[in-house]
Each structure stands twice: as structure tokens, then as C-alpha cells.
Design a protein around this motif. Sequence first.
Motif, PDB file in Angstrom:
ATOM      1  N   VAL A 114      13.405   0.094  -7.482  1.00 24.02           N
ATOM      2  CA  VAL A 114      13.504   0.017  -8.942  1.00 24.02           C
ATOM      3  C   VAL A 114      14.859   0.555  -9.403  1.00 24.02           C
ATOM      4  O   VAL A 114      15.526  -0.054 -10.260  1.00 24.02           O
ATOM      5  N   ALA A 115      15.293   1.678  -8.837  1.00 29.71           N
ATOM      6  CA  ALA A 115      16.594   2.255  -9.212  1.00 29.71           C
ATOM      7  C   ALA A 115      17.728   1.282  -8.901  1.00 29.71           C
ATOM      8  O   ALA A 115      18.661   1.124  -9.705  1.00 29.71           O
ATOM      9  N   GLU A 129       8.870   7.172  -3.204  1.00 26.94           N
ATOM     10  CA  GLU A 129      10.327   7.014  -3.227  1.00 26.94           C
ATOM     11  C   GLU A 129      10.776   5.669  -2.650  1.00 26.94           C
ATOM     12  O   GLU A 129      11.853   5.169  -2.988  1.00 26.94           O
ATOM     13  N   ASP A 130       9.963   5.069  -1.776  1.00 22.71           N
ATOM     14  CA  ASP A 130      10.298   3.747  -1.251  1.00 22.71           C
ATOM     15  C   ASP A 130      10.376   2.728  -2.384  1.00 22.71           C
ATOM     16  O   ASP A 130      11.291   1.905  -2.437  1.00 22.71           O
ATOM     17  N   VAL A 131       9.405   2.780  -3.265  1.00 18.81           N
ATOM     18  CA  VAL A 131       9.361   1.848  -4.404  1.00 18.81           C
ATOM     19  C   VAL A 131      10.371   2.269  -5.463  1.00 18.81           C
ATOM     20  O   VAL A 131      11.081   1.435  -6.032  1.00 18.81           O
ATOM     21  N   ALA A 161       8.289  -4.970  -1.868  1.00 16.18           N
ATOM     22  CA  ALA A 161       8.573  -3.634  -1.340  1.00 16.18           C
ATOM     23  C   ALA A 161       7.322  -3.126  -0.639  1.00 16.18           C
ATOM     24  O   ALA A 161       6.711  -2.145  -1.038  1.00 16.18           O
ATOM     25  N   SER A 162       6.929  -3.850   0.404  1.00 17.54           N
ATOM     26  CA  SER A 162       5.657  -3.562   1.064  1.00 17.54           C
ATOM     27  C   SER A 162       5.811  -3.090   2.501  1.00 17.54           C
ATOM     28  O   SER A 162       4.809  -2.912   3.186  1.00 17.54           O
ATOM     29  N   ALA A 200       0.854  -1.189   0.000  1.00 15.37           N
ATOM     30  CA  ALA A 200       0.000   0.000   0.000  1.00 15.37           C
ATOM     31  C   ALA A 200       0.889   1.239   0.000  1.00 15.37           C
ATOM     32  O   ALA A 200       1.604   1.508   0.958  1.00 15.37           O
ATOM     33  N   THR A 201       0.848   1.968  -1.099  1.00 19.93           N
ATOM     34  CA  THR A 201       1.705   3.131  -1.287  1.00 19.93           C
ATOM     35  C   THR A 201       0.844   4.335  -1.637  1.00 19.93           C
ATOM     36  O   THR A 201       0.145   4.319  -2.643  1.00 19.93           O
TER      37      THR A 201
END
Length: 97
Positions: free
Chosen positions: A69-70, A63-65, A87-88, A31-32
Amino acid sequence: MTKGAVETMSMTLANELGVRGITVNAVAPGATRTATNGASFAAPGLAELIAGTTALDRLGRPEDVADVVAFLASDAARWITRQVIDASGGLFLGPRV
């Protein structure tokens, strides 16, 4: 069903593209809250309820996700392929004691 399809597609593509030096991974965000979906969390108590089901006790931020990805797109992840990265924030790990 869609998450299962993404996992299978990642595995298949990683196997096919690995010989070219191409890695294939997927990110499964929890949940983002974003600028686009912020209204989805507007119901009284909903954001707190969801945050309480995560080990980190908060909703995700874009930015957490993005950082995950980066990392996967960087050379530092060159040996990672065919993975689905959760990434939860530890969503649904169970109640804290």
C-alpha cells in the motif's frame, strides 16, 4: 463477488480520475495474521495448512500488505493505475515439487 466489484470499481475510477493525475489501484491480500484476527488461525494445524498453500510457505504479516500500500501511495508508483495487486505470498500456486 466483492473482489470482482472492487476490481470493476478500480477500473472505472482509474478511467475517470486519470485525467486529473489520480491513480486508482487495489490490493488483494492473502491470509494475513493480525492482532484482530489471530484467533481465526488458532485451530490446530490451520495456520500451517494455509501457509503450505503459499509459495513463500508462511502467513502474511500486516507489514507485508502495508508495504505494498505504501508503495502504491508513493511517487514511485505514479505510472501504475487500474491494477489489483496480489499480496498473498503466492497463495494457491499449487504444491511445491
